[in-house]
Scaffold this active site. Sequence first.
Site, mmCIF file in Angstrom:
data_model
loop_
_atom_site.group_PDB
_atom_site.id
_atom_site.type_symbol
_atom_site.label_atom_id
_atom_site.label_comp_id
_atom_site.label_asym_id
_atom_site.label_seq_id
_atom_site.Cartn_x
_atom_site.Cartn_y
_atom_site.Cartn_z
ATOM 1 C CE LYS A 255 -3.525 2.458 2.600
ATOM 2 N NZ LYS A 255 -4.539 2.373 3.650
ATOM 3 C CE LYS B 102 -6.049 1.946 -0.362
ATOM 4 N NZ LYS B 102 -6.506 1.968 0.989
HETATM 5 C C1 PBG Z 1 -7.168 3.692 5.717
HETATM 6 C C2 PBG Z 1 -7.576 3.411 4.333
HETATM 7 C C3 PBG Z 1 -7.447 4.298 3.259
HETATM 8 C C4 PBG Z 1 -8.044 3.689 2.176
HETATM 9 C C5 PBG Z 1 -8.499 2.436 2.586
HETATM 10 N N1 PBG Z 1 -8.178 2.271 3.929
HETATM 11 C C6 PBG Z 1 -6.923 5.678 3.199
HETATM 12 C C7 PBG Z 1 -5.607 5.989 3.700
HETATM 13 O O1 PBG Z 1 -4.725 5.142 3.820
HETATM 14 O O2 PBG Z 1 -5.431 7.155 4.021
HETATM 15 C C8 PBG Z 1 -8.160 4.337 0.825
HETATM 16 C C9 PBG Z 1 -9.189 3.810 -0.070
HETATM 17 C C10 PBG Z 1 -9.541 4.706 -1.201
HETATM 18 O O3 PBG Z 1 -8.943 5.770 -1.461
HETATM 19 O O4 PBG Z 1 -10.490 4.331 -1.893
HETATM 20 N N2 PBG Z 1 -6.308 2.885 6.348
#
Ligand code: PBG
Length: 329
Positions: free
Chosen positions: A200, A255
């Site tokens: 991520k 992601k």
């Molecule tokens: C938080 C989380 C995020 C997303 C999923 N879980 C945002 C972040 O890390 O700030 C993002 C999902 C999206 O943008 O659709 N842990």
Amino acid sequence: MATSAQYPSLRHRRKRRWGWIREMVAEHRVTPADLIYPIFVHDGEANEPIPSMPGIDRLSIHGAMEVARRAEGLGIPALAIFPVVDASKKTDGAEEAWNADNLMCQATSAIAELGLNLGLVCDVALDPYTSHGQDGLVRDGYVVNDETLDALVKQALNQAQAGATVIAPSDMMDGRIGAIRRALDKEGYQDTLLLSYAAKYASAFYGPFRDAVGSKGNLGQGDKRTYQMDPRNTDEALREVQSDLDEGADMVMVKPGMPYLDIVSRVKSSFRVPTAVYQVSGEYAMLHAASQNGWLDGDAVMLESLVAFKRAGADAILSYASLEIASKL
Ligand code: PBG
């Protein structure tokens, strides 16, 4: 010299001449079974639109139950549930995350009780619950790892108890997969799956999500670069995936999606394990915004993006377009 058929006897275009032959030779397809639908649940009576995510609402618990039925009916195998936590419940220590009666647990158990053939993916990370908007606990301005793990374990057990069938840690702390796996097993949740957000990235494409869950203001000028990955790195993603698999992840995720197709492809070809990709909020927002302006054909670009994930090797795609696309497939 070996003779190989060459133009004009070889014509690649023959296999594109008619629709039936294009269907026959298509290497990749998107089906509803590939999709995971992320939903936002809030503590309100009515569904409420999210301006930066056209077509997506913050759902009431009742609304979420309706959506769950629709998703199952369309052949979508799983929902990913995200809570919109009231500002009054956010604290520095994120204690609401392991309140057994929190919104996330209420929504999860309400959907679980419908008895559908539908996976319930619950996100593990503290950001919906922290007053500072970080995914972990902050000590002296730094998001600390090991102390956060204890909190994540409590959050994960709380969700499993409520009926989560898949626990999806998205916080990017080191060691959380192993810690959560051990705790789940110890408490008798040996069949609860772990879908790790293994690669991520610290991405600017999460903006609309932070609007949706209301964490943007909490995070303010802060960022997540001391735990989410640097977008400049590839090999590091493979090392992240390796550790999460070693610690017991059943499935891994990359992601964001479209700007990171190379990572999806490398993860899948290196490990041959179930690999999910998250088409994040910013990707969804871009495609919809261009479509609303009449600049792109919304359905066509959405389908093309989803098939690109399949081509790159994804086994599952988290997409906010899951419902709209599954109903058209
Ligand atoms: C938080 C989380 C995020 C997303 C999923 N879980 C945002 C972040 O890390 O700030 C993002 C999902 C999206 O943008 O659709 N842990």
